[in-house]
Motif scaffolding. Structure first.
Motif, PDB file in Angstrom:
ATOM      1  N   GLU A 131       0.849  -1.193   0.000  1.00 16.53           N
ATOM      2  CA  GLU A 131       0.000   0.000   0.000  1.00 16.53           C
ATOM      3  C   GLU A 131       0.883   1.242   0.000  1.00 16.53           C
ATOM      4  OE1 GLU A 131      -2.654  -0.343   3.306  1.00 16.53           O
ATOM      5  OE2 GLU A 131      -3.597  -2.177   2.549  1.00 16.53           O
ATOM      6  N   SER A 152      -7.557  -9.992  -1.279  1.00 18.61           N
ATOM      7  CA  SER A 152      -8.771 -10.265  -0.512  1.00 18.61           C
ATOM      8  C   SER A 152      -8.467 -11.049   0.757  1.00 18.61           C
ATOM      9  CB  SER A 152      -9.767 -11.043  -1.380  1.00 18.61           C
ATOM     10  OG  SER A 152     -10.910 -11.428  -0.641  1.00 18.61           O
ATOM     11  N   ASP A 157      -5.688  -2.910   0.794  1.00 24.40           N
ATOM     12  CA  ASP A 157      -6.469  -1.846   0.173  1.00 24.40           C
ATOM     13  C   ASP A 157      -5.840  -1.580  -1.193  1.00 24.40           C
ATOM     14  OD1 ASP A 157      -7.790   0.399  -0.677  1.00 24.40           O
ATOM     15  OD2 ASP A 157      -7.637   1.462   1.251  1.00 24.40           O
ATOM     16  N   VAL A 158      -6.418  -2.188  -2.228  1.00 19.68           N
ATOM     17  CA  VAL A 158      -5.810  -2.090  -3.557  1.00 19.68           C
ATOM     18  C   VAL A 158      -5.874  -0.677  -4.121  1.00 19.68           C
ATOM     19  CG1 VAL A 158      -6.180  -4.522  -4.133  1.00 19.68           C
ATOM     20  CG2 VAL A 158      -7.969  -2.853  -4.638  1.00 19.68           C
ATOM     21  N   SER A 159      -6.786   0.150  -3.587  1.00 22.71           N
ATOM     22  CA  SER A 159      -6.863   1.536  -4.061  1.00 22.71           C
ATOM     23  C   SER A 159      -5.613   2.321  -3.682  1.00 22.71           C
ATOM     24  CB  SER A 159      -8.108   2.228  -3.487  1.00 22.71           C
ATOM     25  OG  SER A 159      -7.984   2.438  -2.086  1.00 22.71           O
ATOM     26  N   LYS A 160      -4.858   1.802  -2.732  1.00 24.30           N
ATOM     27  CA  LYS A 160      -3.640   2.488  -2.296  1.00 24.30           C
ATOM     28  C   LYS A 160      -2.384   1.942  -2.981  1.00 24.30           C
ATOM     29  CE  LYS A 160      -5.411   3.594   2.332  1.00 24.30           C
ATOM     30  NZ  LYS A 160      -5.196   3.412   3.794  1.00 24.30           N
ATOM     31  N   THR A 162      -0.399   1.446  -6.491  1.00 26.68           N
ATOM     32  CA  THR A 162      -0.279   1.874  -7.884  1.00 26.68           C
ATOM     33  C   THR A 162       0.223   0.705  -8.717  1.00 26.68           C
ATOM     34  OG1 THR A 162       0.220   4.144  -7.233  1.00 26.68           O
ATOM     35  CG2 THR A 162       0.801   3.498  -9.481  1.00 26.68           C
TER      36      THR A 162
END
Length: 338
Positions: A131, A152, A157-160, A162
């Motif tokens: 992350e 999973s 938190d894959v949104s964090k 890149t």
């Protein structure tokens, strides 16, 4: 004297015809690998060179691949009778292409070789460290296809993170140059390739996805089912010969690699021997394989792997695990034991 000469000539013709008949009876097989000719490819060539395929009446030609997904369409179209591919990718392909004539018949990587390989010097000491960092991932990579399950299972938190799409030839160089902090890849491939580029082994953190809650199986031998239905003995023979090639490689990895080198002369024997040894240790000769032989699956784990796949892949149709893998062609003579 003339009569004896005629008899000898007749015998020679008879033997020649018999030899020609045996040669003609060999079944020609095209086998598509997942990747180029590196250490883990050596056992397949050992099966050729040590006569195991020939003993089963098979003449096998082996072709390099371009990633874990590469062999599936080749086999589905019938251009290749056999291939080597990622189990989960097979399930997705059959969901997206119902009725495609492919199935897995022999598990080879009992644990997936998929891994995260990161630089400790760039802050990758555990999975959570991804992350806020840059992850290099080739889109066709089998390891990248398993990343969502890893995320999973570990609450990432894959949104964090890149994600930088990279090509296979640039993946490890970008990691070595610090342009990405970690990459997805097969453990024995990305680790050794990055180390060879000058990154110290102690700076590399290899996190095998199977050790972090991923229940998937790795690569398997797949077959065109139309071919299999018409050539059951050839499929069983291929599996039996392949197992013997892997057994030979496990007994003497360096010898197996030396046999492969003429097909890829620029390769380094010591490097590829180490790569093969890592593959054997980490994903091929597992505790399950030691107890049960190679090729088969554990039903409970397989069920868990399908459920895990459903978490990160939306099936268009109800999953049909019996279409993704069958043990119907496995030899029953104990030849799969290590």
């Amino acid at each position: 004297m003339l009569q004896r000469a005629l008899k000898v000539a007749a015998l020679g013709l008879s033997l020649s015809g018999l030899t020609a008949g045996v040669a003609a009876a060999e079944t020609a097989i095209n086998f598509a690998l997942d990747w180029k000719f590196e250490g883990p490819a050596a056992p397949w060539f050992a099966a050729v060179d040590n006569g195991h395929f020939g003993a089963e009446g098979l003449k096998v030609e082996i072709q390099a691949g371009q990633g874990s997904l590469d062999a599936i369409p080749k086999v589905a179209t019938g251009a290749f009778q056999f291939g080597f591919a990622d189990m989960n990718s097979i399930a997705k392909f059959l969901d997206q292409n119902p009725g495609a004539p492919i199935t897995a018949v022999m598990i080879v990587y009992d644990k997936p070789a998929a891994a995260i390989v990161g630089r400790k010097s760039q802050g990758i000491n555990e999975l959570k460290d991804l992350e806020g960092k840059i992850l290099g991932a080739p889109p066709p990579d089998g390891a990248w296809s398993q990343f969502p399950a890893l995320a999973s299972a570990n609450g990432l938190d894959v949104s964090k993170i890149t994600v930088e799409p990279v090509g296979f030839p640039t993946r490890e160089p970008m990691l070595a140059e610090g342009k990405v902090d970690a990459v997805t890849g097969f453990s024995f491939t990305s680790f050794l390739n990055t180390r060879r580029l000058g990154v110290p082994a102690e700076d590399l953190n290899v996190m095998l996805m199977a050790d972090y809650g991923v229940h998937y199986y790795g690569n398997a031998v797949i077959v065109n089912t139309d071919f299999a239905k018409a050539n059951e003995a050839a499929v069983t023979g291929f599996i039996k010969a392949a197992a013997k090639g892997w057994q030979d490689a496990a007994k003497d990895p360096k010898k197996a690699v030396e046999g492969m080198i003429p097909r890829t002369p620029a390769s380094d024997v010591e490097l590829e021997t180490e790569r093969l040894e890592l593959a054997l240790r980490d994903v091929v000769v597992t505790d399950y394989v030691k107890a049960n032989g190679m090729g088969g699956i554990d039903a409970d784990r397989y069920a868990k792997s399908i459920e895990q796949l459903k978490e990160i892949y939306e099936f268009k149709n109800a999953p049909t695990p019996e279409l993704y893998y069958t043990d119907a062609y496995l030899p029953k003579d104990g030849s799969l034991k290590f």
